[in-house]
Design a protein around this motif. Structure first.
Motif, mmCIF file in Angstrom:
data_model
loop_
_atom_site.group_PDB
_atom_site.id
_atom_site.type_symbol
_atom_site.label_atom_id
_atom_site.label_comp_id
_atom_site.label_asym_id
_atom_site.label_seq_id
_atom_site.Cartn_x
_atom_site.Cartn_y
_atom_site.Cartn_z
ATOM 1 N N TYR A 54 -12.804 55.271 31.517
ATOM 2 C CA TYR A 54 -12.533 54.817 32.879
ATOM 3 C C TYR A 54 -13.753 55.022 33.774
ATOM 4 O O TYR A 54 -14.084 54.156 34.596
ATOM 5 C CB TYR A 54 -11.338 55.574 33.455
ATOM 6 C CG TYR A 54 -10.014 55.219 32.839
ATOM 7 C CD1 TYR A 54 -9.557 53.911 32.835
ATOM 8 C CD2 TYR A 54 -9.202 56.197 32.273
ATOM 9 C CE1 TYR A 54 -8.334 53.578 32.277
ATOM 10 C CE2 TYR A 54 -7.978 55.878 31.713
ATOM 11 C CZ TYR A 54 -7.547 54.577 31.715
ATOM 12 O OH TYR A 54 -6.346 54.250 31.161
ATOM 13 N N TYR A 79 -3.697 47.624 42.024
ATOM 14 C CA TYR A 79 -4.618 48.160 41.017
ATOM 15 C C TYR A 79 -4.338 49.627 40.739
ATOM 16 O O TYR A 79 -4.486 50.093 39.608
ATOM 17 C CB TYR A 79 -6.061 47.979 41.471
ATOM 18 C CG TYR A 79 -6.529 46.554 41.501
ATOM 19 C CD1 TYR A 79 -6.478 45.761 40.359
ATOM 20 C CD2 TYR A 79 -7.030 45.988 42.668
ATOM 21 C CE1 TYR A 79 -6.914 44.441 40.373
ATOM 22 C CE2 TYR A 79 -7.471 44.675 42.696
ATOM 23 C CZ TYR A 79 -7.410 43.909 41.545
ATOM 24 O OH TYR A 79 -7.838 42.603 41.561
ATOM 25 N N ALA A 83 -3.464 51.099 37.133
ATOM 26 C CA ALA A 83 -4.246 52.187 36.531
ATOM 27 C C ALA A 83 -3.356 53.361 36.152
ATOM 28 O O ALA A 83 -3.554 53.991 35.106
ATOM 29 C CB ALA A 83 -5.336 52.639 37.505
ATOM 30 N N ASN A 86 -1.570 52.511 33.050
ATOM 31 C CA ASN A 86 -2.540 52.463 31.968
ATOM 32 C C ASN A 86 -2.894 53.852 31.469
ATOM 33 O O ASN A 86 -2.964 54.101 30.255
ATOM 34 C CB ASN A 86 -3.807 51.740 32.458
ATOM 35 C CG ASN A 86 -4.643 51.220 31.317
ATOM 36 O OD1 ASN A 86 -5.163 51.994 30.524
ATOM 37 N ND2 ASN A 86 -4.790 49.912 31.237
ATOM 38 N N VAL A 87 -3.107 54.780 32.392
ATOM 39 C CA VAL A 87 -3.439 56.161 32.018
ATOM 40 C C VAL A 87 -2.307 56.792 31.221
ATOM 41 O O VAL A 87 -2.531 57.437 30.182
ATOM 42 C CB VAL A 87 -3.757 57.000 33.268
ATOM 43 C CG1 VAL A 87 -3.861 58.480 32.916
ATOM 44 C CG2 VAL A 87 -5.061 56.535 33.909
ATOM 45 N N GLU A 183 -2.576 42.327 33.809
ATOM 46 C CA GLU A 183 -4.018 42.075 33.781
ATOM 47 C C GLU A 183 -4.322 40.589 33.633
ATOM 48 O O GLU A 183 -5.279 40.084 34.228
ATOM 49 C CB GLU A 183 -4.657 42.871 32.644
ATOM 50 C CG GLU A 183 -4.728 44.365 32.919
ATOM 51 C CD GLU A 183 -5.345 45.126 31.772
ATOM 52 O OE1 GLU A 183 -5.471 44.547 30.665
ATOM 53 O OE2 GLU A 183 -5.708 46.303 31.969
ATOM 54 N N LEU A 199 -9.666 49.355 38.155
ATOM 55 C CA LEU A 199 -9.013 50.015 37.029
ATOM 56 C C LEU A 199 -9.801 51.251 36.606
ATOM 57 O O LEU A 199 -9.226 52.307 36.334
ATOM 58 C CB LEU A 199 -8.879 49.044 35.856
ATOM 59 C CG LEU A 199 -8.220 49.603 34.586
ATOM 60 C CD1 LEU A 199 -6.774 49.994 34.855
ATOM 61 C CD2 LEU A 199 -8.290 48.570 33.447
ATOM 62 N N GLY A 200 -11.123 51.120 36.541
ATOM 63 C CA GLY A 200 -11.955 52.261 36.192
ATOM 64 C C GLY A 200 -11.931 53.343 37.247
ATOM 65 O O GLY A 200 -11.832 54.541 36.930
ATOM 66 N N GLY A 203 -8.329 54.807 37.464
ATOM 67 C CA GLY A 203 -8.060 55.448 36.185
ATOM 68 C C GLY A 203 -8.792 56.769 36.048
ATOM 69 O O GLY A 203 -8.231 57.760 35.555
ATOM 70 N N TYR A 243 -11.906 47.093 27.061
ATOM 71 C CA TYR A 243 -11.401 46.526 28.310
ATOM 72 C C TYR A 243 -12.270 45.365 28.789
ATOM 73 O O TYR A 243 -11.758 44.402 29.377
ATOM 74 C CB TYR A 243 -11.331 47.603 29.390
ATOM 75 C CG TYR A 243 -10.172 48.546 29.218
ATOM 76 C CD1 TYR A 243 -8.857 48.105 29.399
ATOM 77 C CD2 TYR A 243 -10.375 49.881 28.874
ATOM 78 C CE1 TYR A 243 -7.789 48.962 29.235
ATOM 79 C CE2 TYR A 243 -9.310 50.746 28.702
ATOM 80 C CZ TYR A 243 -8.017 50.291 28.889
ATOM 81 O OH TYR A 243 -6.965 51.138 28.717
#
Length: 339
Positions: A54, A79, A83, A86-87, A183, A199-200, A203, A243
């Motif tokens: 991330y 977002y 995230a 996603n995590v 996404e 996202l990064g 995240g 990603y």
């Protein structure tokens, strides 16, 4: 495991999708292999394994976004929620490796297929034929057989609690279906760089908070030698590439293509388990994989038929519009002639 006609194979978009899908499959297998190795070494810090990935996304794509200075097209909290899910999905997958085998994790990923179908049916109002539903049912049968094979294999399944690990993977696959569908929406309606940047960023922040609360003691107990650092760096690089390529595939070919492409990683998982781990694979695994393959073939064949049917409907609709326009033009000419 998707059947294409010769004309479809010649399509540039199809070839790109196939290549990118297999690259993602190999990256997914590499991440799973490395995560399984960390679990074998007793490193119980699943969230920390995705943190560097991330962070790398935030640095690279965040820098590009700051340089461009574009207008943010989507709400920031969308977002953030993406995230967060996603995590937690990555956490569940990494946690599952402590209880079940890598083969089970890779095979159970196909649970995302029916989840994607349900999501598109509910939110996108997509209609599916009976043949397509039958293909999905066969895939689900293959998933159930994996769970039973872990119960049957017992201590040979490569984990302390295979059933618990399988349930964690199924939960993660459900979350990944939500993530990938979301996404795809963002890359097609917002911006790819924007998606990767936020996202990064979110995240990395969420992962850092979760690590500081739940995984600090586990990380302090790790002997941070080169052997322990390299797997983390490998996961970070593979995650960044995964990603980055994923957003391209979602934009060009969609979530279904991505989900189907990942199922080829099952083959790599079995090969790694046999040749790298020197473990015996229960016979039900092969039957489960064959069952899943048959379901995918049924699903993919009907998917192509459905796409052709939709294309035909579009052509028929265009012909009707042209006929109506021609009829209107002819009527106008007759009126002009009479006057």
């Amino acid at each position: 495991m998707v059947f294409f006609s010769f004309n479809e194979i010649k399509s540039k978009e199809t070839l790109i999708g196939l290549v990118l899908g297999q690259i993602l499959s190999l990256l997914s297998t590499s991440i799973s292999f490395t995560t399984s190795e960390l679990a074998r070494k007793g490193i119980n810090a699943p969230t920390s394994q995705s943190f560097l990935g991330y962070l790398l996304l935030a640095i690279v794509y965040g820098s590009i976004m700051l340089y461009r200075r574009p207008v943010v097209k989507a709400k920031w909290y969308h977002y953030f929620l993406l995230a967060l899910v996603n995590v937690e999905a990555n956490f569940l997958v990494a946690k599952a490796f402590q209880y079940t085998s890598m083969t089970s994790v890779m095979l159970l990923d196909c649970w995302a297929i029916p989840c994607v179908l349900v999501l598109t049916w509910v939110f996108l109002k997509t209609r599916y034929s009976l043949m397509k539903i039958c293909g999905v049912v066969v895939c689900i049968v293959g998933v159930v057989m994996v769970v039973f094979s872990d119960v049957h294999a017992g201590d040979r399944a490569g984990g302390s609690n295979p059933v618990k690990g399988d349930l964690l993977v199924i939960a993660a696959a459900t979350l990944f279906a939500v993530i990938n569908t979301s996404e795809e929406f963002f890359v097609k309606n917002a911006d790819r760089v924007e998606l990767m940047s936020f996202l990064g960023l979110f995240g990395a922040i969420i992962s850092a908070i979760q690590i500081s609360i739940f995984e600090r003691d586990a990380l302090n107990a790790v002997n941070w030698s080169i052997e322990a650092v390299l797997p983390y760096l490998g996961i970070a690089i593979c995650g960044f590439l995964f990603y980055s390529i994923l957003t391209v595939l979602l934009k060009t070919n969609g979530t279904a293509m991505f989900t189907l492409s990942l199922l080829t990683s099952d083959m790599w998982a079995v090969l790694i388990r046999i040749f790298a781990y020197h473990e015996k694979v229960d016979w039900l695994y092969y039957l489960a994989f064959a069952t899943t393959a048959i379901g995918l073939i049924i699903y993919s064949m009907k998917e192509n038929d459905q796409e052709k049917q939709r294309s035909g409907e579009v052509v028929d609709e265009e012909r009707k519009l042209l006929d109506e326009e021609d009829g209107d033009s002819l009527r106008d000419r007759l009126i002009d002639a009479s006057t």
